[in-house]
Design an enzyme around this catalytic site. Structure first.
Site, PDB file in Angstrom:
ATOM      1  N   ILE A  66       0.884  -1.164   0.000  1.00 18.00           N
ATOM      2  CA  ILE A  66       0.000   0.000   0.000  1.00 18.00           C
ATOM      3  C   ILE A  66       0.919   1.211   0.000  1.00 18.00           C
ATOM      4  CG2 ILE A  66      -0.224  -0.120   2.542  1.00 18.00           C
ATOM      5  CD1 ILE A  66      -2.932   1.299   2.241  1.00 18.00           C
ATOM      6  N   SER A  67       0.664   2.151  -0.869  1.00 17.70           N
ATOM      7  CA  SER A  67       1.529   3.318  -1.007  1.00 17.70           C
ATOM      8  C   SER A  67       1.514   4.181   0.246  1.00 17.70           C
ATOM      9  CB  SER A  67       1.103   4.164  -2.211  1.00 17.70           C
ATOM     10  OG  SER A  67       1.365   3.497  -3.415  1.00 17.70           O
ATOM     11  N   ALA A  68       2.525   5.036   0.360  1.00 20.16           N
ATOM     12  CA  ALA A  68       2.616   5.969   1.481  1.00 20.16           C
ATOM     13  C   ALA A  68       1.463   6.966   1.426  1.00 20.16           C
ATOM     14  CB  ALA A  68       3.953   6.705   1.431  1.00 20.16           C
TER      15      ALA A  68
END
Length: 308
Positions: free
Chosen positions: A142-144
């Protein structure tokens, strides 16, 4: 000793810590941060800064006009260093920090990110509000938070009520849920993920979130499939987001982009850039680079699972 001070000057370029290359930076809403590493043999007892500085040796000076330059999807300088010690433990506080650091300015993006609690989409055992990419299994991440905020702001004009949005590599379903809130019940938000287990868990995540009614009503949906082929059933799309780095922009996604639409997609292998693709009303396509990033590769399900 590390001395951190704020400079009123904004530079257009900075040296990349990743590869020693130069990347163009965008003018931020606030002053730039200048980091200077200084070292002294001894500490004078009573000298002003101006007289003490000659005793220090400057080792490195790097200007970062905007935290967007050092993306949280970067392996070399994750943005959590800017506020990891600030006690960010609530979703609203996380969003406020992103705003304070100039990552985004949109009130609508802030409202949506505050409404969709990131903790519901981050696997147990991880710090959900820590500004860093996190593994979600199956060689996916999951991206930042700040990358999500960046992409939401880039796509905001194409996520108006009633519009259609496609999220390729939807993972835990977080950004798909944000899209759904922005386009509303009259719009259509579609997530495509080629790992069936992630599709199932993302639906469960969404069912716990503020986007649950939209999932039940059908304006929000998540499907198992090869995102490189898009999802033709609900095309064309006003907004397309791709959450993994493609070696080149898939033609199928360009074809499914509506005239007047916009797509954000990371492109590259070792060197990656977040590209903004826009299709004009006459069908012509323009592409520009927004910033340098680091994402997992956009590949086949088999290739992704090979090293699990």
């Amino acid at each position: 000793m590390l001395v951190i001070y704020v400079s009123p000057k904004v530079k257009a370029k900075a040296a990349s810590l990743a590869y020693g290359c130069s990347y163009r930076l965008h003018t931020p809403p606030k002053q730039s941060l200048t980091f200077t590493l200084l070292r002294s043999r001894s500490r004078p007892r009573s000298r002003s800064l101006s007289t003490r500085f000659p005793l220090f040796r400057t080792i490195t000076v790097i200007h970062f006009p905007n935290p967007n330059f050092i993306t949280g999807n970067s392996f070399f300088f994750p943005m959590e260093r800017f506020w990891s010690s600030s006690g960010v433990n609530k979703n609203k506080a996380m969003v406020e920090h992103l705003q304070n650091y100039g990552v985004f300015r949109s009130k609508k993006v802030a409202e949506v990110m505050e409404t969709i609690d990131r903790a519901l989409f981050v696997p147990d055992g991880n710090a959900p509000y820590y500004d860093s990419p996190m593994p979600i299994g199956y060689n996916a991440t999951i991206s930042a938070p700040h990358m999500h905020a960046t992409c939401l702001q880039l796509l905001e004009e194409n996520l108006q009520p009633g519009m259609h949005a496609l999220d390729v590599g939807s993972g835990t379903g977080y950004l798909t849920a944000c899209f759904a809130l922005m386009v509303g019940p009259q719009g259509c938000a579609v997530g495509v993920e080629h790992i069936p287990e992630l599709v199932s868990s993302s639906i469960q995540n969404i069912q716990k979130s503020a986007a649950a009614p939209l999932l039940k009503e059908g304006s929000l949906s998540v499907h198992a499939g090869d995102g490189r082929e898009g999802w033709p059933e609900h095309a064309p799309y006003d907004a397309i987001h791709v959450g993994a780095a493609a070696p080149e922009i898939p033609q199928a996604l360009i074809d499914q982009l509506k005239p007047g639409g916009r797509m954000v997609i990371p492109v590259g292998s070792i060197f990656q850039d977040l590209k903004v693709v826009e299709k004009s009303l006459d069908g012509s396509v323009s592409i520009r680079t927004e910033t340098s990033v680091r994402y997992v590769p956009l590949t086949s399900r088999e290739s992704q699972l090979r090293s699990v």
